[in-house]
Design a protein around this motif. Sequence first.
Motif, PDB file in Angstrom:
ATOM      1  N   UNK A   1      40.483  50.715  40.536  1.00 16.45           N
ATOM      2  CA  UNK A   1      41.336  50.186  41.599  1.00 16.45           C
ATOM      3  C   UNK A   1      40.493  49.598  42.730  1.00 16.45           C
ATOM      4  N   UNK A   2      39.318  50.156  42.983  1.00 17.93           N
ATOM      5  CA  UNK A   2      38.433  49.588  44.013  1.00 17.93           C
ATOM      6  C   UNK A   2      37.956  48.197  43.590  1.00 17.93           C
ATOM      7  N   UNK A   3      37.532  48.058  42.339  1.00 16.41           N
ATOM      8  CA  UNK A   3      37.099  46.748  41.850  1.00 16.41           C
ATOM      9  C   UNK A   3      38.246  45.745  41.905  1.00 16.41           C
ATOM     10  N   UNK A   4      39.438  46.189  41.539  1.00 17.75           N
ATOM     11  CA  UNK A   4      40.604  45.306  41.595  1.00 17.75           C
ATOM     12  C   UNK A   4      40.838  44.832  43.027  1.00 17.75           C
ATOM     13  N   UNK A   5      40.822  45.763  43.969  1.00 11.78           N
ATOM     14  CA  UNK A   5      41.059  45.415  45.371  1.00 11.78           C
ATOM     15  C   UNK A   5      39.991  44.446  45.874  1.00 11.78           C
ATOM     16  N   UNK A   6      38.737  44.736  45.569  1.00 10.92           N
ATOM     17  CA  UNK A   6      37.643  43.882  46.029  1.00 10.92           C
ATOM     18  C   UNK A   6      37.767  42.476  45.449  1.00 10.92           C
ATOM     19  N   UNK A   7      38.105  42.385  44.170  1.00 13.00           N
ATOM     20  CA  UNK A   7      38.225  41.078  43.518  1.00 13.00           C
ATOM     21  C   UNK A   7      39.414  40.282  44.038  1.00 13.00           C
ATOM     22  N   UNK A   8      40.464  40.958  44.490  1.00 14.03           N
ATOM     23  CA  UNK A   8      41.690  40.272  44.907  1.00 14.03           C
ATOM     24  C   UNK A   8      41.910  40.272  46.417  1.00 14.03           C
ATOM     25  N   UNK A   9      40.997  40.832  47.187  1.00 13.03           N
ATOM     26  CA  UNK A   9      41.198  40.965  48.628  1.00 13.03           C
ATOM     27  C   UNK A   9      41.408  39.614  49.306  1.00 13.03           C
ATOM     28  N   UNK A  10      40.623  38.625  48.957  1.00 12.85           N
ATOM     29  CA  UNK A  10      40.757  37.315  49.614  1.00 12.85           C
ATOM     30  C   UNK A  10      42.146  36.732  49.352  1.00 12.85           C
ATOM     31  N   UNK A  11      42.560  36.740  48.104  1.00 15.88           N
ATOM     32  CA  UNK A  11      43.876  36.203  47.735  1.00 15.88           C
ATOM     33  C   UNK A  11      44.995  36.978  48.436  1.00 15.88           C
ATOM     34  N   UNK A  12      44.941  38.300  48.337  1.00 12.33           N
ATOM     35  CA  UNK A  12      45.982  39.148  48.911  1.00 12.33           C
ATOM     36  C   UNK A  12      46.077  38.971  50.423  1.00 12.33           C
ATOM     37  N   UNK A  13      44.955  39.074  51.127  1.00  9.85           N
ATOM     38  CA  UNK A  13      45.004  39.056  52.592  1.00  9.85           C
ATOM     39  C   UNK A  13      45.298  37.673  53.156  1.00  9.85           C
ATOM     40  N   UNK A  14      44.906  36.613  52.464  1.00  8.18           N
ATOM     41  CA  UNK A  14      45.290  35.280  52.925  1.00  8.18           C
ATOM     42  C   UNK A  14      46.790  35.051  52.728  1.00  8.18           C
ATOM     43  N   UNK A  15      47.336  35.556  51.639  1.00  8.88           N
ATOM     44  CA  UNK A  15      48.795  35.494  51.464  1.00  8.88           C
ATOM     45  C   UNK A  15      49.497  36.270  52.571  1.00  8.88           C
ATOM     46  N   UNK A  16      49.009  37.466  52.852  1.00  9.05           N
ATOM     47  CA  UNK A  16      49.627  38.291  53.890  1.00  9.05           C
ATOM     48  C   UNK A  16      49.521  37.623  55.256  1.00  9.05           C
ATOM     49  N   UNK A  17      48.355  37.080  55.574  1.00 14.82           N
ATOM     50  CA  UNK A  17      48.175  36.395  56.860  1.00 14.82           C
ATOM     51  C   UNK A  17      49.099  35.180  56.944  1.00 14.82           C
TER      52      UNK A  17
END
Length: 195
Positions: A104-120
Motif C-alpha cells: 500500500x505504501x508503494x501504491x500511494x507513492x506511485x499514485x500520489x501525484x495523480x491523486x493529490x492533483x485531482x484533489x487539489x
Amino acid sequence: MQPFEYVVGLVSILLGLALTELASSLHKLLRARARVRWDWQAPAAAVALVLVVLDLWWGVRQLELIGLTMTIGLFLPLLTALLLFYLAAAAALPDDVPVEGVDVREYYTANARYFWLLFAGFVVVAKLHVGLVAYLQMTDTSQTAARLAKLLTPSLILALLAASLAFVRQTWWHFAVLSFLIVALLSSHMSRPLL
C-alpha cells in the motif's frame, strides 16, 4: 420536479459512486489482507475523502436552503468538481490485490501525484463554485472582493497544501497535511445538525 431536485439526484449518484469506489477497494484489501503490506497514507487519504463526502452533502443542502435558482452555468462547475472528486476517490486505494500481493505504501507513492492533483483541482473548482454562488447572493457589492477573498482563501490554501503532496515525498509532510485535513474536516462536522 424542481431544477434543484435534478441537481441533488446527480450529486447523490456521483457521491455514491465515489463512496462505492472507496468501499469496494477497501473490501478487496481486507479480503486479501494476508497479501497486503499495509501503510497509513492511502487509508488516511481515503478517510479524508469520506469526510469530504459529508461536507459536499451538507453543502448541496445549503444550496437548497438559500433558494438560489440552479442554472447550467452554476451547475457545470459543481459537476466538474464532483467528477474530479470521483476520480480522486477511484485513485485513493488499490483496485485489486494481485496474487503476489500489494504494498500500500508503494501504491500511494506511485499514485500520489495523480491523486493529490485531482484533489487539489477538486478543491479549486468546488470553491470557485461556492464563490460564484456567494457572489450571486450578494446585495451589497461594496465589499465584494474582500468577502470573496475571506470565503475562498482557506480553501485555496488547502488546494496548495494538497498540490504540495503531489510533489513533496517526505512522509512527515504527508502526515502533517493529512492530519490537518482530517482534523479540520472532523471539527467542521461536529457542530453541523443532521437536518
